[in-house]
Design a protein around this motif. Structure first.
Motif, PDB file in Angstrom:
ATOM      1  N   THR A  70      47.000  19.618  10.550  1.00 58.30           N
ATOM      2  CA  THR A  70      45.829  19.214  11.147  1.00 58.30           C
ATOM      3  C   THR A  70      45.742  17.406  11.257  1.00 58.30           C
ATOM      4  O   THR A  70      45.456  17.127  12.329  1.00 58.30           O
ATOM      5  N   VAL A  71      46.194  16.902  10.402  1.00 61.09           N
ATOM      6  CA  VAL A  71      46.391  15.397  10.573  1.00 61.09           C
ATOM      7  C   VAL A  71      47.326  15.086  11.602  1.00 61.09           C
ATOM      8  O   VAL A  71      47.126  14.124  12.521  1.00 61.09           O
ATOM      9  N   GLY A 107      52.363  12.793   2.688  1.00 57.07           N
ATOM     10  CA  GLY A 107      52.487  14.027   2.617  1.00 57.07           C
ATOM     11  C   GLY A 107      51.125  14.926   2.286  1.00 57.07           C
ATOM     12  O   GLY A 107      50.500  14.519   1.433  1.00 57.07           O
ATOM     13  N   TYR A 108      51.087  16.040   2.788  1.00 56.53           N
ATOM     14  CA  TYR A 108      50.004  16.910   2.356  1.00 56.53           C
ATOM     15  C   TYR A 108      50.267  18.294   1.974  1.00 56.53           C
ATOM     16  O   TYR A 108      51.293  18.763   2.201  1.00 56.53           O
ATOM     17  N   GLY A 154      35.959  16.878  13.503  1.00 51.17           N
ATOM     18  CA  GLY A 154      37.207  17.121  13.597  1.00 51.17           C
ATOM     19  C   GLY A 154      38.002  16.082  12.504  1.00 51.17           C
ATOM     20  O   GLY A 154      39.335  16.518  12.169  1.00 51.17           O
ATOM     21  N   VAL A 155      37.427  15.263  11.747  1.00 51.56           N
ATOM     22  CA  VAL A 155      37.865  14.451  10.861  1.00 51.56           C
ATOM     23  C   VAL A 155      37.822  14.859   9.339  1.00 51.56           C
ATOM     24  O   VAL A 155      38.700  14.860   8.711  1.00 51.56           O
ATOM     25  N   ALA A 170      40.959  11.064   4.899  1.00 48.83           N
ATOM     26  CA  ALA A 170      39.674  12.079   4.787  1.00 48.83           C
ATOM     27  C   ALA A 170      40.274  13.274   3.917  1.00 48.83           C
ATOM     28  O   ALA A 170      39.282  14.156   3.670  1.00 48.83           O
ATOM     29  N   HIS A 171      41.512  13.332   3.503  1.00 52.68           N
ATOM     30  CA  HIS A 171      41.897  14.657   2.606  1.00 52.68           C
ATOM     31  C   HIS A 171      42.622  14.254   1.248  1.00 52.68           C
ATOM     32  O   HIS A 171      43.630  14.245   1.062  1.00 52.68           O
ATOM     33  N   PRO A 172      41.726  13.397   0.482  1.00 53.42           N
ATOM     34  CA  PRO A 172      42.150  12.742  -0.744  1.00 53.42           C
ATOM     35  C   PRO A 172      42.719  13.834  -1.714  1.00 53.42           C
ATOM     36  O   PRO A 172      43.628  13.692  -2.429  1.00 53.42           O
TER      37      PRO A 172
END
Length: 614
Positions: free
Chosen positions: A211-212, A203-204, A48-49, A173-175
């Motif tokens: 997801t985050v 922000g993503y 999940g991460v 976990a999403h650099p």
């Protein structure tokens, strides 16, 4: 060459080979399942991460799923993984409720693995563990442990800290999808907002913010729900000694109480009890951190001990508690090990003084004799009486003084402390008091000329066992020596032939380690004990007891395996009050004023070298 394995007839096949062919033994299944549950929980959390784990050939299937189903599956996988980690210990202990929860969670985890991560292997692992749980469901029948609502606060603190730490991993976990370069403070702020379901400063791109956000919200909801559940679930109180149980135990002590000096301590109100089928013997215990802790020998007829021990072991098995016995005698240790297959280890020695042989004369008693004479010249007097001979006003004064002189808020004692003075039925107990009159303090002190107290509980018809020692901090040193000598000298008039003093842990190691010719291992062991004496008063207790020239009676700890010893030791420290996990005072529930039967627990403090230790 062929070998046939045919049940019990496979004599040609080595035992180890037969065990491998037949699979794990049933009693080892819960440990295996608990370990597998931990591993699958970690896999679900990682799934999940970390987005890099989602690459597979099944992305085409994900294209036809609703847009929010993927992030929701990630949050579900994360939540299931955390809950499986929490359940792993319960599964290892055969707990039925942990089994039920795992059976519900594993299919959800498998579905989340397949939808979010598109991993057939991850889903199959969860289903294999589910199959193993269902196949061996009979192994998970243990009843719940005693519990109280303070665990809700502990859960909130632990889960909250874990959620924040795991949240920081999720945010970081999403650099490649992060917009800008947020600082650690921004990430932490984003986590805290996300746990409450709000949007943070980070922000993503490409929908990763969903997801985050879902994952952080799931962690926050999980922390809140588990805390609320623990706070509002019905309490499962620990076993307590009922009035009927106390009557039955007193009847057994009247007949067989002279066998063990710790017998009277079985009457503590915070102990549970199991009786033999005939009712002629009993084992008293307390459950601490999953350890079913008995103390001393069983109460009653030795011939009925096996029946009481069998009931004790059945109760431990029903709840999957770790059985242990602290401070049993050599005879008790032999019966316990013979009937249960448990092991015994010498824990220390109990100091027992035979009144007939006690005398202050001689070179060996010079230090005690000089100290007592010096205190008597200072104007101190002593009184030694049965508790029933004290009037109500004086008894109440003794109780209040003992409670106020305790010196610490934590009440200590379990195996060698009764926890009350002057309760109904304890009239045979002995009180030794020290007094000094004609002082200015007498006018202001609520205790008058009372300066020190020693309390002994009955040990059969002709013995007594030391229960507590208290003294006014302003009194001269040596009060305990004075009162012990006074009690020993007054014992013949009270019909007392033997007196049990303190218990000295590892006495034999201390005594042998200081002699000429002691080996290096024994010297190192003694050095370690001396070092630990700074906190646990091990050496000083031995030296204090040795002043009175006692005979030493060994005491043992009975345990199942060597792996259980650290856990048993920690549980014993909790029971004795050296480790306290009670609620902080602002959160502790108010309790009514105790009745005379469960009086305030009174045992010595660790700051005095005369502490009553176990």
């Amino acid at each position: 060459m062929s070998v046939t394995v045919d049940g019990d007839k496979s004599g040609l096949v080595p035992v180890r080979v037969r065990r491998i062919l037949r699979g794990p033994r049933p009693e080892k299944v819960p440990a295996l399942v608990g370990t597998a549950c931990t591993l699958i929980g970690l896999i679900d959390i990682a799934a999940g991460v970390f987005p890099r784990f989602r690459a597979s050939r099944m992305h085409a299937l994900a294209e036809v799923l609703p847009g929010t189903l993927g992030p929701l599956s990630a949050a579900l996988s994360l939540s299931v993984g955390v809950l499986l980690l929490l359940l792993a210990h319960g599964l290892k202990r055969h707990k039925r409720r942990a089994w039920r929860a795992a059976v519900v969670l594993l299919p959800l985890g498998a579905a989340a693995q397949f939808i979010w991560r598109h991993s057939v292997l991850g889903a199959l692992l969860s289903l294999v563990l589910l199959t193993l749980l269902v196949r061996h469901r009979g192994e998970f029948a243990a009843l719940p442990d005693p519990r109280s609502r303070w665990r809700a606060l502990a859960n909130f603190v632990v889960m909250g800290a874990g959620s924040i730490a795991l949240g920081l991993v999720i945010v970081s976990a999403h650099p490649r999808r992060v917009i800008g370069d947020p600082s650690l403070a921004d990430r932490l702020e984003h986590v805290l907002y996300g746990l409450f379901g709000a949007e943070g400063p980070v922000g993503y791109s490409n929908g990763v913010d969903w997801t985050v956000g879902y994952s952080l919200g799931a962690l926050g909801m999980l922390t809140a729900l588990t805390t609320i559940y623990l706070a509002f679930r019905p309490e499962h109180p620990a076993a307590r000694l009922t009035a009927e149980d106390e009557i039955r135990l007193r009847a057994l002590l009247d007949q067989h109480g002279g066998r063990d000096s710790l017998g009277h301590f079985a009457l503590r109100s915070d102990k549970g009890v199991v009786f033999s089928p005939s009712g002629k013997a009993a084992v008293c215990y307390r459950v601490v951190s999953g350890v079913m802790l008995a103390s001393g020998d069983p109460i009653g007829d030795v011939e009925a001990w096996p029946g009481a021990i069998e009931r004790f072991m059945d109760e431990a098995k029903a709840h999957s508690w770790t059985p242990a016995v602290m401070g049993c005698s050599e005879t008790g240790g032999q019966v316990w090990t013979r009937e249960t297959g448990l092991d015994a280890l010498e824990l220390g020695d109990e100091a027992v003084v035979d009144v007939e042989d006690f005398s202050l004369s001689g070179r060996a008693m010079r230090n005690v004799r000089q100290m007592v004479k010096r205190i008597e010249r200072g104007g101190y007097t002593t009184q030694v009486r049965r508790v029933r001979d004290l009037d109500d006003a004086e008894l109440e004064r003794v109780r209040r003084a003992a409670a106020d002189w305790r010196g610490t808020d934590t009440e200590r004692g379990f195996s060698m402390a009764l926890g009350r003075i002057g309760a109904p039925g304890d009239g045979d107990a002995v009180i030794a008091t020290a007094h000094k009159s004609d002082t200015d303090d007498d006018l202001t002190s609520p205790y008058g000329d009372l300066k020190a107290i020693i309390h002994f509980v009955p040990w059969g018809r002709d013995g007594m066992s030391l229960e507590l020692m208290r003294r006014d901090r302003s009194a001269d040193p040596g009060m305990n020596e004075l009162l012990i000598v006074a009690a020993l000298q007054a014992s013949p008039g009270l019909g007392i032939a033997r007196v049990s003093l303190n218990f000295a842990m590892f006495r034999s190691a201390l005594a042998r380690g200081e002699k000429i010719g002691a080996g290096p291992v024994l010297r190192v062991w003694r050095g370690l004990l001396v070092f630990l004496s700074r906190w646990f008063q091990i050496e000083s207790l031995y030296k204090f007891n040795a002043k009175f020239r006692p005979r030493w009676e060994p005491r043992f700890v009975v345990y199942r395996t060597s792996r259980d010893l650290p856990r048993i030791g920690f549980a014993a420290m909790q029971a004795e009050g050296f480790v306290n996990f009670s609620l902080p005072r602002p959160f502790a529930r108010r309790r009514p004023t105790p009745t005379p039967r469960p009086c305030a627990h009174i045992v010595p403090t660790p700051s005095e070298h005369e502490v009553r230790a176990a």
